[in-house]
Design an enzyme around this catalytic site. Sequence first.
Site, mmCIF file in Angstrom:
data_model
loop_
_atom_site.group_PDB
_atom_site.id
_atom_site.type_symbol
_atom_site.label_atom_id
_atom_site.label_comp_id
_atom_site.label_asym_id
_atom_site.label_seq_id
_atom_site.Cartn_x
_atom_site.Cartn_y
_atom_site.Cartn_z
ATOM 1 N N ASP A 317 0.756 -1.153 0.101
ATOM 2 C CA ASP A 317 -0.015 0.059 0.125
ATOM 3 C C ASP A 317 0.811 1.251 -0.015
ATOM 4 O O ASP A 317 0.233 2.225 0.419
ATOM 5 C CB ASP A 317 -0.902 -0.034 1.228
ATOM 6 C CG ASP A 317 -2.325 -0.473 1.018
ATOM 7 O OD1 ASP A 317 -2.622 -0.400 -0.207
ATOM 8 O OD2 ASP A 317 -2.974 -0.845 2.009
ATOM 9 N N LYS A 320 -0.551 4.702 -1.268
ATOM 10 C CA LYS A 320 -1.500 5.353 -0.470
ATOM 11 C C LYS A 320 -0.811 6.760 0.092
ATOM 12 O O LYS A 320 -1.529 7.674 0.535
ATOM 13 C CB LYS A 320 -2.046 4.518 0.782
ATOM 14 C CG LYS A 320 -3.332 3.549 0.090
ATOM 15 C CD LYS A 320 -3.964 2.956 1.262
ATOM 16 C CE LYS A 320 -5.189 2.442 0.758
ATOM 17 N NZ LYS A 320 -5.878 1.434 1.812
#
Length: 450
Positions: A317, A320
């Site tokens: 991730d 993000k």
Amino acid sequence: MTTSTTIHLSEVVGALSYALDITEGQPVGHSLRCCWIGMHVGMRLGLAPAELSDLYYTLLLKDIGCSSNAARICQLYLADDLRFKAGYKSVDSGLPEILRFLLAHTGRDSGLVERLQAMVHIARNGGEISRELIETRCQRGAEIARSMRFSEAVAQGILDLDEHWDGSGQPLGLAGKQISLFGRIALMAQVADVFFMRGGAQAAIAEVTSRAGRWFDPELAALLAELGQDAQFWAPLLADDLNIKVVDLEPRSLMRAVDEDYLDAIAAGFARVVDAKSPFTSGHSDRVALFADLIAEELAYTPERRRWIRRAALLHDIGKLGVSNSVLDKNGKLDETEWAAIKRHPELGRTILSKIAALRDLATVAGAHHERLDGKGYPLGLVAEQIDRDTRIVTTADIFDALTADRPYRKAMPVSRAFEIMDADVGTAIDSDCLAALKRGFARMEGVTA
């Protein structure tokens, strides 16, 4: 996975610093440019190689705690944290300038009453709010730097990043040489780069000179002004090979090779940066790594390959960091623009990891962990035969954690209910073998802890 060529710490950290730049809303390469500026100041001061090495990593990692106050900025200022941070880096500490900035950036997209309430709260508690935000950022950054095996001198430089020479900075109001040398150089390099990218070399020199004796050590400011008179000092900041030039600035005698254990520590450190961005993702990357490892073990992956999967899960991730918390933490349905921002994060993660030789093979997982077997995922709409098993493992682990953890729009659900939902998506979104392996691994884990 072992590599045939030596990977140096400077290459890995320098490339990962791009992730910190986007979290701060800065033009890509901000950390590298700060490193170039600050290291030349350090060399002109005649610092010893060990000091230059610590300064080098202080400059590259100065913003490593930056994600930890993003959610709070959105909450307090009703603002997009990326735009807010980008703008605030150019603001001096004079009250009129700060007020102009806050009036322009607080609650721009909110209703009048909500905006006024926010402004009143900021007016009453501005000093404490500023101290809290900076303290959170600096302390978290120092903690992460220590976890990545950097020296206490590096951690202290990160802690002192927002202290000012005249004592007007945060969080402790340190003054003069109470502020670590590395912190003093890093803040000055940061401001120099922000104004260089906005107005060129003369704008950078003028801003640093105007803040000498207030924000900056006058001796360091004069030294930078002298360095900055040479056009060749600034030219590399806009060159395509800046990353190579910055790697060459690290003292050769102290260059550190990165082994597998150290890569794990770096991945874990940056996973903490990612998860700190939102209160709803605290520990998410660690848990996804745990669940992915359970699946991989059940699928008879070798210990070496399981290590690789854990690392991929820790960093899946990382993209993000380029998404505003006004989107990540929204308690309600995302509009078209917000959903588009969410859908960009896998590709951003792929781009970041692709820059790092030692982590480049993780880029596919980061870029495809939201793809679906039926082709209805994002960002590329890949279909089953285009999605490898490693990515399917991380996707399964990611979905399981998303269902069993709190989110802005709902509370965590029981494991049994999560598995029911995932069963319904087998063959369309979720690989059947991966889900079966997760269930077996989870049952085994529950049996051990019972």
